[in-house]
Design an enzyme around this catalytic site. Structure first.
Site, mmCIF file in Angstrom:
data_model
loop_
_atom_site.group_PDB
_atom_site.id
_atom_site.type_symbol
_atom_site.label_atom_id
_atom_site.label_comp_id
_atom_site.label_asym_id
_atom_site.label_seq_id
_atom_site.Cartn_x
_atom_site.Cartn_y
_atom_site.Cartn_z
ATOM 1 N N HIS A 1 0.681 -0.979 -0.164
ATOM 2 C CA HIS A 1 -0.095 0.016 0.224
ATOM 3 C C HIS A 1 0.789 1.221 0.061
ATOM 4 O O HIS A 1 1.961 1.219 0.486
ATOM 5 C CB HIS A 1 -0.778 0.120 1.188
ATOM 6 C CG HIS A 1 -1.636 -0.913 1.548
ATOM 7 N ND1 HIS A 1 -1.271 -1.716 2.886
ATOM 8 C CD2 HIS A 1 -2.402 -1.835 0.957
ATOM 9 C CE1 HIS A 1 -1.987 -2.994 2.845
ATOM 10 N NE2 HIS A 1 -2.674 -2.927 1.755
ATOM 11 N N HIS B 1 -3.653 3.707 5.218
ATOM 12 C CA HIS B 1 -3.612 3.503 3.763
ATOM 13 C C HIS B 1 -4.007 5.014 3.383
ATOM 14 O O HIS B 1 -4.952 5.596 3.934
ATOM 15 C CB HIS B 1 -4.503 2.533 3.372
ATOM 16 C CG HIS B 1 -4.230 1.252 3.678
ATOM 17 N ND1 HIS B 1 -4.959 0.258 3.317
ATOM 18 C CD2 HIS B 1 -3.313 0.728 4.655
ATOM 19 C CE1 HIS B 1 -4.568 -0.808 4.185
ATOM 20 N NE2 HIS B 1 -3.236 -0.517 4.790
ATOM 21 N N HIS C 1 3.425 -5.624 3.796
ATOM 22 C CA HIS C 1 2.980 -6.419 5.078
ATOM 23 C C HIS C 1 3.319 -7.658 5.152
ATOM 24 O O HIS C 1 3.804 -8.467 4.099
ATOM 25 C CB HIS C 1 1.560 -6.163 5.155
ATOM 26 C CG HIS C 1 0.910 -4.807 5.320
ATOM 27 N ND1 HIS C 1 0.715 -4.383 6.635
ATOM 28 C CD2 HIS C 1 0.767 -3.617 4.691
ATOM 29 C CE1 HIS C 1 0.253 -2.928 6.515
ATOM 30 N NE2 HIS C 1 0.488 -2.629 5.290
ATOM 31 N N ARG D 1 3.807 -4.810 9.501
ATOM 32 C CA ARG D 1 4.297 -3.879 8.579
ATOM 33 C C ARG D 1 5.925 -4.498 8.403
ATOM 34 O O ARG D 1 6.684 -4.224 9.434
ATOM 35 C CB ARG D 1 4.439 -2.444 8.872
ATOM 36 C CG ARG D 1 2.788 -2.109 8.848
ATOM 37 C CD ARG D 1 2.832 -0.501 9.312
ATOM 38 N NE ARG D 1 1.572 -0.293 9.527
ATOM 39 C CZ ARG D 1 0.824 0.763 9.515
ATOM 40 N NH1 ARG D 1 1.565 2.032 9.475
ATOM 41 N NH2 ARG D 1 -0.353 0.995 9.629
HETATM 42 CU CU CU Z 1 -0.178 -0.908 4.456
HETATM 43 ZN ZN ZN Z 2 -6.424 0.280 2.067
#
Ligand code: CU
Ligand code: ZN
Length: 165
Positions: free
Chosen positions: A45, A62, A119, A154
């Site tokens: 993301h 995000h 992730h 993360r």
């Molecule tokens: Cu993310």
């Molecule tokens: Zn998202």
């Protein structure tokens, strides 16, 4: 003009990589190179901020300028930062190029000064917690799916800046 994100904050020493963004006629080209992650899919993301003061955590959520629910890259509804999953091969290497029609280096939905996060787990693309008929079978998973895609920790992140020529 191009932008680059080098993964500077990584959960393990052997993780490394970068993402190069270039504006093209097909939209924003996103070239992803990562090594040292586990084989398979990993949520990928653009996150809202470029603030690494508390590591990947302070990059916050995000990138979601339109107040949408979480989805995948081709979902009708998504956070603009939702870029789906990257897929690492059996050597733990990602070498992928994708395109996005909404994001840009400059302009309304500029990614400069924001960040990229990889992730631990697969992003469910906003479809988690449902059975195949679309009934909710797990409320907790469902709620998280609409926020984060249940992609977990993360494992790599970095800030997006201008790329040198
Ligand atoms: Cu993310
Ligand atoms: Zn998202």
């Amino acid at each position: 003009m191009s932008a680059v994100c080098v993964f500077t904050n990584n959960a393990q020493k052997n993780i490394s990589g970068n993402v190069v963004f270039t504006e093209t006629k097909r939209g924003l080209q996103i070239k992803i190179n990562i090594s040292g992650i586990s084989p398979g899919k990993h949520g990928f993301h653009i996150h809202e901020y470029g603030d690494l003061s508390e590591g990947c955590g302070s990059l916050c959520s995000h990138y979601n300028p339109n107040g949408s629910a979480h989805g995948g890259r081709n979902s009708k509804e998504r956070h603009l930062g939702d870029l789906g999953n990257v897929i690492a091969n059996d050597k733990g290497v990602v070498d992928m190029t994708i395109y996005d029609r909404d994001l840009s280096i400059k302009g309304k939905y500029s990614i400069l000064g924001r960040s990229v996060v990889v992730h631990e787990r697969e992003d469910d693309l906003g479809l988690g917690g449902l059975d195949k008929d679309g009934n909710i079978i797990d409320k907790v998973v469902r709620e998280e799916s609409l926020k984060t895609g249940n992609a977990g920790k993360r494992i790599a992140c970095g800030v997006i800046g201008y790329k040198k020529n």
